[in-house]
Design a protein around this motif. Structure first.
Motif, PDB file in Angstrom:
ATOM      1  N   LEU A 219       0.815  -1.218   0.000  1.00  0.00           N
ATOM      2  CA  LEU A 219       0.000   0.000   0.000  1.00  0.00           C
ATOM      3  C   LEU A 219       0.847   1.265   0.000  1.00  0.00           C
ATOM      4  CD1 LEU A 219      -2.747  -1.082   2.569  1.00  0.00           C
ATOM      5  CD2 LEU A 219      -3.002  -0.884   0.094  1.00  0.00           C
ATOM      6  N   TYR A 220       2.020   1.217   0.568  1.00  0.00           N
ATOM      7  CA  TYR A 220       2.853   2.417   0.704  1.00  0.00           C
ATOM      8  C   TYR A 220       4.108   2.328  -0.156  1.00  0.00           C
ATOM      9  CZ  TYR A 220      -0.274   3.190   4.616  1.00  0.00           C
ATOM     10  OH  TYR A 220      -1.399   3.371   5.386  1.00  0.00           O
ATOM     11  N   GLU A 221       4.096   1.466  -1.132  1.00  0.00           N
ATOM     12  CA  GLU A 221       5.231   1.309  -2.030  1.00  0.00           C
ATOM     13  C   GLU A 221       5.268   2.458  -3.035  1.00  0.00           C
ATOM     14  OE1 GLU A 221       7.130  -2.468  -4.364  1.00  0.00           O
ATOM     15  OE2 GLU A 221       5.039  -1.980  -4.798  1.00  0.00           O
ATOM     16  N   SER A 222       6.434   3.027  -3.264  1.00  0.00           N
ATOM     17  CA  SER A 222       6.554   4.142  -4.203  1.00  0.00           C
ATOM     18  C   SER A 222       6.513   3.636  -5.638  1.00  0.00           C
ATOM     19  CB  SER A 222       7.855   4.902  -3.960  1.00  0.00           C
ATOM     20  OG  SER A 222       8.978   4.113  -4.340  1.00  0.00           O
ATOM     21  N   LEU A 223       6.273   4.574  -6.545  1.00  0.00           N
ATOM     22  CA  LEU A 223       6.227   4.240  -7.967  1.00  0.00           C
ATOM     23  C   LEU A 223       7.557   3.656  -8.429  1.00  0.00           C
ATOM     24  CD1 LEU A 223       4.710   4.553 -10.769  1.00  0.00           C
ATOM     25  CD2 LEU A 223       5.872   6.759 -10.942  1.00  0.00           C
TER      26      LEU A 223
END
Length: 426
Positions: free
Chosen positions: A194-198
């Motif tokens: 859910l909080y993984e960057s592009l």
């Protein structure tokens, strides 16, 4: 990159309604009601109680016999009921992952009725966008959905970041995927991503961003390369259809104003008063609408969006008239970069009644969710409106730019921005 959400203590705000402190790590409870609603409903309650006293002659009223007594009861009872619900009404929801239940309750100050749903039937958390109108703002509903059950609404904030945080926290709490279609593109995130960057997601999936589509023959955007990135100068676009609608609306407004105002110019009043009245009318009903339309139909050449892209950040500087808005999102916080296409927008349309989308082979013909071809008139309007632009989202900021540009140009710019932010092949 992932983030662990601690649910062992009091809950922070984030759902758009008030959290109830609880120390049970398997429970999340929210309540709504009271506050501004109570203040808004108090006049209704007091007016209703006042009217209900009239038939009892507690408060003397002149010409009491002119209205039948039951009319006082009906009107007073209605106002009292509406006011009581607004002042004392409370609703709440409990997510109980230990027992696998969604509990919805409502009542007057205390729970009086409750309904239960099974969490086992929920397959995802969804975040969508409901566009408002001139009298209401946009809202971002967060729902719990399953394939065979009716969606359960959790909250509907008017602030996108609040809705985004709520959807993520619920998805993390329930270990469910998050389906976000608020930008016009359906994005599915696993609960542990859910909080993984592009950039981290592209590297994990080994995306190749080195290949670019062919640029369109004529581009409205000016592209300048810098030592560590690029700068895009995008002029403000107004589609032909939008211009026509603004012109027609202004013409109707001015026409109605002239129709109702001209008779007042023949009133038997001193010339100074008539001239003053005509001056006010000219400014309010003629020059004001025309000035507003000119700014939208013929945007100034200085109105433009400047997008600076480097491997470290994405910065968008928007200038409309004298207003300047600056939004910057660091690359390690940028989680979504989406460009809704015509096909994406058609895919997000859902039929009434929750009818599932018909999965048909791609024949190159745009289709509705039930499989029927999209009417030519709808396609014509969508093409005239232009692209919906590129949406960049992080937990603390979001921005959209490039609306109204041709879709071919936005496709090229989208690939160019992704390549600069993410890099080449891994």
């Amino acid at each position: 990159m992932s983030r662990t959400v601690d649910w062992s203590g009091p809950r922070p705000k984030g759902f758009g309604s008030r959290f109830v402190p609880t120390h049970d790590p398997d429970l999340v409870e929210t309540r709504s009601g009271g506050g501004c609603l109570s203040i808004f409903g108090l006049p209704f309650l007091l007016a209703g109680l006042f009217v209900l006293q009239t038939p009892l002659r507690i408060i003397p009223v002149e010409n009491f016999e002119a209205i039948p007594w039951f009319v006082y009861i009906v009107f007073g009872g209605t106002f009292t009921a509406v006011g009581a619900v607004l002042v004392f009404g409370r609703t709440g929801m409990i997510l109980d992952r230990r027992n696998g239940l969604i509990i919805r309750w409502h009542g007057l100050l205390v729970p009086m009725k409750r309904t239960e749903h099974s969490l086992g039937d929920v397959r995802r958390v969804t975040l969508t966008k409901d566009s408002g109108d001139s009298d209401s703002p946009d809202t971002y509903p967060v729902r719990l959905e399953g394939d065979l059950v009716k969606p359960v609404a959790v909250c509907s904030p008017t602030d996108y970041h609040e809705a985004r945080r709520a959807a993520k926290e619920i998805a993390a709490f329930l270990s469910l995927p998050l389906e976000d279609s608020s930008s016009g593109v359906k994005v599915l995130r696993d609960p542990d991503k859910l909080y993984e960057s592009l950039r981290d997601r592209a590297r994990r999936l080994k995306e190749d961003t080195s290949r670019l589509p062919d640029p369109p023959f004529q581009m409205k955007t000016i592209i300048r390369e810098t030592g560590d990135g690029l700068i895009l100068e995008i002029p403000v676009q107004t589609s032909g259809l939008s211009r026509l609608l603004h012109l027609v609306g202004a013409a109707l407004f001015v026409g109605f104003g002239l129709y109702f105002f001209l008779p007042f110019t023949r009133l038997p009043a001193p010339p100074a008063i008539r001239y003053a009245l005509m001056g006010v009318f000219l400014v309010v009903f003629i020059l004001g609408p025309l000035w507003s339309v000119v700014g939208k139909v013929f945007p100034a050449s200085r109105n433009r969006t400047v997008v600076t892209v480097t491997p470290a950040f994405l910065r968008v500087r928007e200038r409309i008239g004298r207003k300047v808005k600056l939004t910057e999102i660091p690359s390690d916080e940028l989680q979504e970069l989406e460009m809704p296409t015509m096909k994406n927008m058609l895919d997000t349309i859902k039929l009434p009644g929750g009818v599932p989308r018909q999965e048909l082979p791609d024949t190159g013909v745009p289709r509705l969710s039930d499989g029927r071809p999209v009417p030519d008139s709808v396609l014509w309007l969508m093409k005239r409106a232009g692209s919906r632009g590129i949406t960049a989202c992080g937990d603390n900021a979001s921005v959209r730019f490039g609306e109204g540009l041709p879709e071919e140009e936005m496709t090229y710019l989208y690939a160019l921005i992704r390549k600069t932010l993410i890099g080449g092949q891994w």
